[in-house]
Design a protein around this motif. Structure first.
Motif, PDB file in Angstrom:
ATOM      1  N   ARG A 109      31.570  53.263  91.422  1.00  0.00           N
ATOM      2  CA  ARG A 109      30.540  52.312  91.847  1.00  0.00           C
ATOM      3  C   ARG A 109      30.830  51.932  93.450  1.00  0.00           C
ATOM      4  N   SER A 321      29.606  47.285  88.829  1.00  0.00           N
ATOM      5  CA  SER A 321      28.717  47.460  90.081  1.00  0.00           C
ATOM      6  C   SER A 321      28.591  46.446  90.900  1.00  0.00           C
ATOM      7  N   GLN A 376      22.476  56.138  98.337  1.00  0.00           N
ATOM      8  CA  GLN A 376      21.136  56.642  98.299  1.00  0.00           C
ATOM      9  C   GLN A 376      20.544  55.201  99.096  1.00  0.00           C
ATOM     10  N   GLN A 387      19.098  49.526  93.852  1.00  0.00           N
ATOM     11  CA  GLN A 387      20.416  49.607  93.224  1.00  0.00           C
ATOM     12  C   GLN A 387      20.897  50.985  93.188  1.00  0.00           C
ATOM     13  N   SER A 388      21.406  51.399  94.385  1.00  0.00           N
ATOM     14  CA  SER A 388      21.387  52.949  94.757  1.00  0.00           C
ATOM     15  C   SER A 388      22.754  53.478  94.054  1.00  0.00           C
ATOM     16  N   GLU A 389      22.793  54.679  93.778  1.00  0.00           N
ATOM     17  CA  GLU A 389      23.841  55.283  93.303  1.00  0.00           C
ATOM     18  C   GLU A 389      24.783  55.577  94.653  1.00  0.00           C
ATOM     19  N   ARG A 403      28.594  62.504  93.860  1.00  0.00           N
ATOM     20  CA  ARG A 403      27.708  62.483  92.923  1.00  0.00           C
ATOM     21  C   ARG A 403      26.426  63.387  93.006  1.00  0.00           C
ATOM     22  N   PRO A 405      22.685  62.845  92.665  1.00  0.00           N
ATOM     23  CA  PRO A 405      21.656  62.071  92.348  1.00  0.00           C
ATOM     24  C   PRO A 405      20.998  62.454  91.086  1.00  0.00           C
TER      25      PRO A 405
END
Ligand SMILES: O=c1cc[nH]c(=O)[nH]1
Length: 415
Positions: A109, A321, A376, A387-389, A403, A405
């Motif tokens: 995270r 997170s 992102q 709540q972006s990756e 990662r 997406p």
């Protein structure tokens, strides 16, 4: 390594960043979105920012919820009792396995710096020794600060003060305390003075679980702030939780803010944990039990958000997170204005870095270590809302995590 088409915080332009020998050697504005060559990494217009900093977590207790029993009342004090039942079951392997799994979650995270409280009210100090060893072993992958944390008190637990000092001698970076858990007001005050003296003696930082209770008469924060002021160490001192401040009379709080500002101490709020553990003795209206983040921040004091727990006796959710914690925190503290969103990431990046005394090496600038994450979305607001990756996490020029997406495989339903 060279990254192009990156957005940086507080700017709408695209940037090119060159990394040499683990540091940013060049950061420059691009004329627009550029095509990518084979040697370059395309940020795709996403936000490149300093790594997330977890300023308050209990790694020694992570992933132990329900062992041997659950916290049925949802109170802090039952959590401490349940943890007291889990402590005799600790082994080095058990601690190591849980800590590594939890760190994997955090790194996934976007976290690269962690301050963990580790219970010293255990005559073996097993947790403390294990966390100090892991801190040293994992140094090239994550920064860990270990807080010697007397979960069951300094003066109310047998040999609590001696154990705390042994923990500091064994290598803890930070001295902790829990004055609201000491048996009396006098013992609570004495515990704050003891821990400050210990930190001064060993030249350590301070982070106190302070007034983590709804009791408006719990006023150890003023003792901590006064000690910080008189010893001129405010920037090295953190007050965690301070949930009683939610319940303080406004007139008292106004007087208190004068001292807090002068003391220059830092604050950590753990909004998901506090809204869960506090307000448990209320009927309705029920207090939120979260400290006055909005007001502290507006008064120019340094406040940050932490997760506190991941699946432990105090809080049986959590996934590493900090974006989730931030989302909850802004809701609970009613910080939902445009300006709040524009600078939201401060609470899990720059402010926490200041709390941890990370110094000049933290941040995105030429000459600094190339440690960053790619999120992102183009700015704080988009990252928070979506709540972006975390697409990429780089530490001192080396990729920690990359990662792809997530993608929906079916065609759009409506467009
Ligand atoms: O919030 C918390 C979690 C663990 N221990 C505490 O004293 N407080």
């Amino acid at each position: 390594m060279e990254i192009i088409n990156a957005r940086l915080r507080h700017s709408t332009e695209y940037h090119r960043l060159v990394i040499r020998e683990g540091r940013f050697s060049r950061i420059e504005v691009q004329p627009g979105l550029l095509p990518v060559s084979d040697e370059q990494l395309d940020a795709g217009g996403n936000l490149l920012c300093a790594p997330f900093v977890e300023p308050h977590i209990h790694l020694d207790a992570a992933l132990t919820a329900g062992e041997p029993d659950w916290n049925h009342s949802g109170t802090l004090f039952e959590g401490i009792e349940r943890w007291g039942q889990r402590k005799p079951m600790l082994s080095e392997t058990d601690i190591r396995q849980r800590v590594l799994k939890t760190l994997e979650l955090l790194v996934g995270r976007g976290v690269q710096h962690v301050r963990t409280h580790v219970d010293t009210t255990d005559p073996s100090l097993l947790g403390l020794h294990t966390l100090c060893a892991l801190r040293d072993e994992l140094r090239d992958r994550i920064d860990i600060q270990v807080v010697a944390f007397p979960q069951e008190g300094i003066h109310s637990f047998p040999d609590g003060e001696k154990l705390l000092e042994s923990a500091v001698e064994a290598g803890a970076d930070v001295v902790g305390g829990i004055p609201h858990f000491e048996y009396t007001r006098e013992l609570g005050e004495a515990s704050v003075k003891t821990l400050v003296q210990l930190a001064l003696k060993y030249d350590k930082l301070i982070d106190v679980h302070c007034d983590e209770i709804d009791d408006p008469a719990s006023r150890f924060l003023e003792v901590l702030a006064a000690e910080a002021l008189f010893n001129d160490i405010g920037d090295r001192v953190t007050a965690s939780h301070t949930t009683a401040m939610h319940s303080y009379d406004n007139a008292y709080c106004s007087r208190l803010f004068r001292l807090l500002k002068r003391s220059n101490i830092n604050f950590v709020s753990c909004p998901t944990e506090s809204i869960h553990l506090q307000g448990r003795f209320d009927t309705y209206p029920k207090r939120r039990g979260v400290t006055r983040v909005k007001e502290l921040n507006a008064a120019g004091m340094n406040v940050c958000f932490g997760e506190d727990s991941i699946f432990d006796p105090w809080y049986s959710l959590g996934n590493g997170s900090l974006l989730r914690t931030l989302d909850f925190g802004l809701h609970i503290c009613q910080m939902m204005g445009y300006e709040d969103f524009r600078t939201a990431l401060d609470f899990i990046t720059d402010n926490s870095a200041r709390t941890l005394n990370l110094g000049e090496d933290y941040g995105i600038a030429e000459g600094k270590p190339a440690s960053f994450i790619l999120l992102q979305g183009e700015n704080d607001y988009a990252v928070l809302r979506q709540q972006s990756e975390v697409l990429l996490s780089v530490r001192q020029g080396k990729i920690l995590l990359q990662r792809q997406p997530a993608q929906i495989l079916t065609p759009p339903v409506f467009v």
